[in-house]
Scaffold this active site. Structure first.
Site, PDB file in Angstrom:
ATOM      1  CE1 TYR A 147      -4.150   2.296   0.812  1.00 61.93           C
ATOM      2  CE2 TYR A 147      -2.971   2.721   3.074  1.00 61.93           C
ATOM      3  CZ  TYR A 147      -3.767   3.213   1.733  1.00 61.93           C
ATOM      4  OH  TYR A 147      -4.715   4.450   1.600  1.00 61.93           O
ATOM      5  CG  ASP A 148       2.940   2.090   3.190  1.00 65.30           C
ATOM      6  OD1 ASP A 148       1.684   1.530   3.790  1.00 65.30           O
ATOM      7  OD2 ASP A 148       3.603   1.804   4.572  1.00 65.30           O
ATOM      8  N   GLY A 150       2.685   1.304  -2.178  1.00 64.71           N
ATOM      9  CA  GLY A 150       2.402   1.515  -4.289  1.00 64.71           C
ATOM     10  C   GLY A 150       2.217   2.840  -4.630  1.00 64.71           C
ATOM     11  CE  LYS A 151      -3.547   4.538  -2.038  1.00 61.92           C
ATOM     12  NZ  LYS A 151      -4.992   5.329  -2.973  1.00 61.92           N
ATOM     13  CB  VAL A 190     -13.607   4.743  13.686  1.00 64.46           C
ATOM     14  CG1 VAL A 190     -14.211   5.358  13.840  1.00 64.46           C
ATOM     15  CG2 VAL A 190     -12.068   5.455  13.918  1.00 64.46           C
ATOM     16  CB  SER A 191     -15.005   0.185  11.132  1.00 69.80           C
ATOM     17  OG  SER A 191     -14.088   0.468  10.834  1.00 69.80           O
ATOM     18  CG  PHE A 193     -11.695   0.518  18.937  1.00 76.58           C
ATOM     19  CD1 PHE A 193     -11.860  -0.955  19.003  1.00 76.58           C
ATOM     20  CD2 PHE A 193     -11.252   1.590  19.596  1.00 76.58           C
ATOM     21  CE1 PHE A 193     -10.215  -1.069  18.784  1.00 76.58           C
ATOM     22  CE2 PHE A 193      -9.960   1.386  19.840  1.00 76.58           C
ATOM     23  CZ  PHE A 193      -9.591   0.279  18.604  1.00 76.58           C
ATOM     24  CD  GLN A 211      -1.799   1.668  18.775  1.00 75.84           C
ATOM     25  OE1 GLN A 211      -1.091   1.934  19.451  1.00 75.84           O
ATOM     26  NE2 GLN A 211      -1.793   0.594  18.126  1.00 75.84           N
ATOM     27  CB  THR A 212      -0.793   8.973  18.583  1.00 77.10           C
ATOM     28  OG1 THR A 212      -0.124   9.563  17.257  1.00 77.10           O
ATOM     29  CG2 THR A 212      -0.399   8.947  19.992  1.00 77.10           C
TER      30      THR A 212
HETATM   31  P1  NAD Z   1     -12.885   1.664   0.803  1.00 77.06           P
HETATM   32  O1  NAD Z   1     -12.379   0.657   0.589  1.00 77.06           O
HETATM   33  O2  NAD Z   1     -14.326   2.487   0.997  1.00 77.06           O
HETATM   34  O3  NAD Z   1     -12.787   2.970  -1.097  1.00 77.06           O
HETATM   35  C1  NAD Z   1     -12.183   1.892  -2.482  1.00 77.06           C
HETATM   36  C2  NAD Z   1     -12.922   2.298  -3.514  1.00 77.06           C
HETATM   37  O4  NAD Z   1     -12.008   1.153  -4.646  1.00 77.06           O
HETATM   38  C3  NAD Z   1     -14.359   0.824  -2.844  1.00 77.06           C
HETATM   39  O5  NAD Z   1     -15.102   1.447  -3.216  1.00 77.06           O
HETATM   40  C4  NAD Z   1     -13.600  -0.394  -3.808  1.00 77.06           C
HETATM   41  O6  NAD Z   1     -14.394  -1.116  -4.390  1.00 77.06           O
HETATM   42  C5  NAD Z   1     -12.298   0.695  -4.979  1.00 77.06           C
HETATM   43  N1  NAD Z   1     -11.704  -0.386  -5.436  1.00 77.06           N
HETATM   44  C6  NAD Z   1     -10.507  -0.726  -4.905  1.00 77.06           C
HETATM   45  N2  NAD Z   1      -9.595  -1.656  -5.974  1.00 77.06           N
HETATM   46  C7  NAD Z   1     -10.325  -1.292  -7.278  1.00 77.06           C
HETATM   47  C8  NAD Z   1     -10.137  -1.602  -8.871  1.00 77.06           C
HETATM   48  N3  NAD Z   1      -8.421  -2.632  -8.926  1.00 77.06           N
HETATM   49  N4  NAD Z   1     -10.804  -0.311  -9.238  1.00 77.06           N
HETATM   50  C9  NAD Z   1     -11.481  -0.228  -8.915  1.00 77.06           C
HETATM   51  N5  NAD Z   1     -12.412   0.167  -7.882  1.00 77.06           N
HETATM   52  C10 NAD Z   1     -11.376  -0.409  -7.195  1.00 77.06           C
HETATM   53  O7  NAD Z   1     -11.668   3.279   1.076  1.00 77.06           O
HETATM   54  P2  NAD Z   1     -11.769   4.827   1.456  1.00 77.06           P
HETATM   55  O8  NAD Z   1     -12.068   4.856   2.981  1.00 77.06           O
HETATM   56  O9  NAD Z   1     -13.139   5.102   0.773  1.00 77.06           O
HETATM   57  O10 NAD Z   1     -10.443   5.265   0.894  1.00 77.06           O
HETATM   58  C11 NAD Z   1     -10.226   5.437  -0.342  1.00 77.06           C
HETATM   59  C12 NAD Z   1      -9.275   6.829  -0.675  1.00 77.06           C
HETATM   60  O11 NAD Z   1      -8.869   7.005  -0.650  1.00 77.06           O
HETATM   61  C13 NAD Z   1      -8.243   5.319  -0.955  1.00 77.06           C
HETATM   62  O12 NAD Z   1      -7.989   5.424  -2.738  1.00 77.06           O
HETATM   63  C14 NAD Z   1      -7.431   5.014   0.063  1.00 77.06           C
HETATM   64  O13 NAD Z   1      -5.762   4.660  -0.038  1.00 77.06           O
HETATM   65  C15 NAD Z   1      -7.449   6.431   0.190  1.00 77.06           C
HETATM   66  N6  NAD Z   1      -7.124   6.646   2.036  1.00 77.06           N
HETATM   67  C16 NAD Z   1      -7.918   6.618   2.404  1.00 77.06           C
HETATM   68  C17 NAD Z   1      -7.468   6.834   3.908  1.00 77.06           C
HETATM   69  C18 NAD Z   1      -9.052   6.746   4.901  1.00 77.06           C
HETATM   70  O14 NAD Z   1      -8.719   6.969   5.669  1.00 77.06           O
HETATM   71  N7  NAD Z   1     -10.327   6.369   4.933  1.00 77.06           N
HETATM   72  C19 NAD Z   1      -6.832   7.122   4.180  1.00 77.06           C
HETATM   73  C20 NAD Z   1      -5.911   7.616   3.445  1.00 77.06           C
HETATM   74  C21 NAD Z   1      -5.676   7.339   1.874  1.00 77.06           C
HETATM   75  N1  UDP Z   2      -6.119  -1.119  16.174  1.00 71.74           N
HETATM   76  C1  UDP Z   2      -6.153  -1.408  16.823  1.00 71.74           C
HETATM   77  N2  UDP Z   2      -7.654  -2.110  16.940  1.00 71.74           N
HETATM   78  C2  UDP Z   2      -8.519  -2.435  16.125  1.00 71.74           C
HETATM   79  C3  UDP Z   2      -7.887  -2.101  15.262  1.00 71.74           C
HETATM   80  C4  UDP Z   2      -6.803  -0.671  14.660  1.00 71.74           C
HETATM   81  O1  UDP Z   2      -6.075  -1.214  18.028  1.00 71.74           O
HETATM   82  O2  UDP Z   2      -8.917  -3.263  16.133  1.00 71.74           O
HETATM   83  C5  UDP Z   2      -5.378   0.239  15.578  1.00 71.74           C
HETATM   84  C6  UDP Z   2      -3.953  -0.079  14.753  1.00 71.74           C
HETATM   85  O3  UDP Z   2      -3.165  -1.460  15.376  1.00 71.74           O
HETATM   86  C7  UDP Z   2      -3.865   1.229  14.271  1.00 71.74           C
HETATM   87  C8  UDP Z   2      -4.246   1.967  14.706  1.00 71.74           C
HETATM   88  O4  UDP Z   2      -5.369   1.738  15.377  1.00 71.74           O
HETATM   89  O5  UDP Z   2      -2.571   1.221  15.681  1.00 71.74           O
HETATM   90  C9  UDP Z   2      -5.007   2.387  13.106  1.00 71.74           C
HETATM   91  O6  UDP Z   2      -5.366   1.018  12.825  1.00 71.74           O
HETATM   92  P1  UDP Z   2      -6.048   1.108  11.366  1.00 71.74           P
HETATM   93  O7  UDP Z   2      -6.492   0.329  10.711  1.00 71.74           O
HETATM   94  O8  UDP Z   2      -7.270   2.240  10.909  1.00 71.74           O
HETATM   95  O9  UDP Z   2      -5.362   2.346  10.443  1.00 71.74           O
HETATM   96  P2  UDP Z   2      -3.664   2.481   9.975  1.00 71.74           P
HETATM   97  O10 UDP Z   2      -3.651   4.232  11.008  1.00 71.74           O
HETATM   98  O11 UDP Z   2      -2.848   1.924  10.943  1.00 71.74           O
HETATM   99  O12 UDP Z   2      -3.656   2.236   8.753  1.00 71.74           O
END
Ligand code: NAD
Ligand code: UDP
Length: 324
Positions: A147-148, A150-151, A190-191, A193, A211-212
């Site tokens: 993920y890291d 890739g982004k 969040v989901s 908890f 961790q924060t």
């Molecule tokens: P999410 O998983 O709900 O949304 C991602 C969407 O992309 C989903 O609908 C999934 O089906 C679709 N998807 C995945 N692979 C695909 C593919 N190969 N082709 C087409 N669709 C595909 O997650 P989110 O939290 O809504 O995240 C949206 C974007 O924001 C992501 O790119 C994620 O990396 C980025 N992001 C989110 C957070 C966060 O905290 N929510 C933090 C950092 C980055």
């Molecule tokens: N975490 C946790 N309990 C859970 C899910 C996550 O303590 O049931 C912790 C996880 O180890 C991380 C933080 O909560 O330190 C945030 O996790 P999340 O997967 O939401 O996102 P991240 O920021 O790590 O990508």
């Protein structure tokens, strides 16, 4: 409204994407939502399906797609650790090949393109809070690397298209965001908890909970996306997008229990490898270039999110992977 634009939201059926689609449809734009539904489901956007300015395409961004658009938001990528680690090779392909396909489309159509990047580009940061100039500390061979890295590679591609082809790019680095329509089985903190607190199950804290993270409410974040797309063309970013309120994971657990009024117990589980120790955005650039800062404090956003979780029927959600 200035003008109606044709806007592609890749990953538009997801948690953030579905809310972005709603906002853009409300503004009167012609919105195409493209998604392979890996981590989402059609029900996130069924309320938009009958609108004349909304269209839904089932497609995987790893394969090219031919569309004519004015703007592209690239959100297509699994975002929760359990989802992106399920098939790490596919995660990398989605970020890299998906970006190449969408950048190619933007180049051909002369469209603006926004990349949903992440605070994960900073890895486990040695600089706190994290400004955009910090280059990060990512383990390139760890379980989060798909993920890291890739982004990070996607950001590189965006800037190379910009330098080579003058593609009009925007990169937002998103910090942990939460809100209604998060997938209840995504395994994010969040989901997890909230579902645990509502059902009276134990609250699973990974590590010692010190961790924060800094949690941003969905509506604030989507506002930043739109402001960045509408900003002047030299605002390429990367720009951090997140709430500066920093909480330990234990504090988040206690606040969730208090708002739900739950008697669930805190239980401690092993900390996953490479789990970042601290995370907080420096949002100086977002304030300066987008005139943006979050408005919704954690307690208020969490209360709204919990209300949404109380109302949904968990049986109507398919777990995307066994890693939840
Ligand atoms: P999410 O998983 O709900 O949304 C991602 C969407 O992309 C989903 O609908 C999934 O089906 C679709 N998807 C995945 N692979 C695909 C593919 N190969 N082709 C087409 N669709 C595909 O997650 P989110 O939290 O809504 O995240 C949206 C974007 O924001 C992501 O790119 C994620 O990396 C980025 N992001 C989110 C957070 C966060 O905290 N929510 C933090 C950092 C980055
Ligand atoms: N975490 C946790 N309990 C859970 C899910 C996550 O303590 O049931 C912790 C996880 O180890 C991380 C933080 O909560 O330190 C945030 O996790 P999340 O997967 O939401 O996102 P991240 O920021 O790590 O990508």
């Amino acid at each position: 409204m200035a003008s109606i634009k044709r806007i592609l939201v890749a990953g538009g059926a997801g948690f953030l994407g579905s809310h972005l689609c709603e906002r853009l449809v409300d503004q009167g734009h012609d919105v195409i939502c493209l998604d392979n539904f890996f981590t989402s489901q059609k029900t996130n956007v069924t309320h938009l399906l009958n609108l004349p300015n909304f269209e839904l395409i089932r497609h995987d961004v790893v394969a090219p797609v031919l569309l004519e658009v004015d703007e592209v938001y690239n959100l297509a990528c699994p975002a929760a650790p359990g989802h992106y680690q399920y098939n790490p090779i596919k995660t990398m392909k989605t970020s890299i090949q998906g970006s190449i396909n969408l950048l190619g489309m933007a180049k051909r159509c002369n469209a603006k393109i926004f990349q949903a990047s992440t605070s994960e580009v900073y890895g486990d940061p040695e600089v706190h809070p994290q400004p955009e100039s910090y280059r990060g500390s990512v383990n390139p061979i760890g379980i989060r690397a798909c993920y890291d890295e890739g982004k990070r590679a996607a950001e590189t591609l965006f800037f190379d298209y910009h330098r080579m082809h003058k593609t009009n790019i925007r990169i937002g680095r998103i910090f942990n965001t939460y809100g209604p329509r998060m997938h209840p089985f995504d395994g994010r903190v969040v989901s997890n908890f909230i579902v645990q607190a509502l059902s009276g199950e134990d609250i699973t804290i990974f590590g010692d909970g010190s961790q924060t993270r800094s949690f941003c409410y969905r509506d604030d974040l989507v506002e930043a996306f739109i402001r960045m797309m509408d900003a002047p063309d030299d605002v390429t970013g990367p720009i951090n997008m997140g709430n500066q309120g920093e909480y330990t994971i234990k504090e988040l657990a206690e606040l969730t229990l208090e708002i739900v009024g739950s008697k669930s117990k805190l239980v401690y589980k092993p900390l996953p490898p490479d789990d970042p120790t601290r995370r907080q955005p420096d949002i100086t650039l977002a304030k300066k270039h987008l005139g943006w800062e979050p408005k919704v404090p954690l307690r208020e956003g969490l209360t709204k999110t919990i209300e949404w979780f109380r109302e949904i029927n968990l049986d109507s959600y398919r777990p995307p992977t066994p890693n939840h």
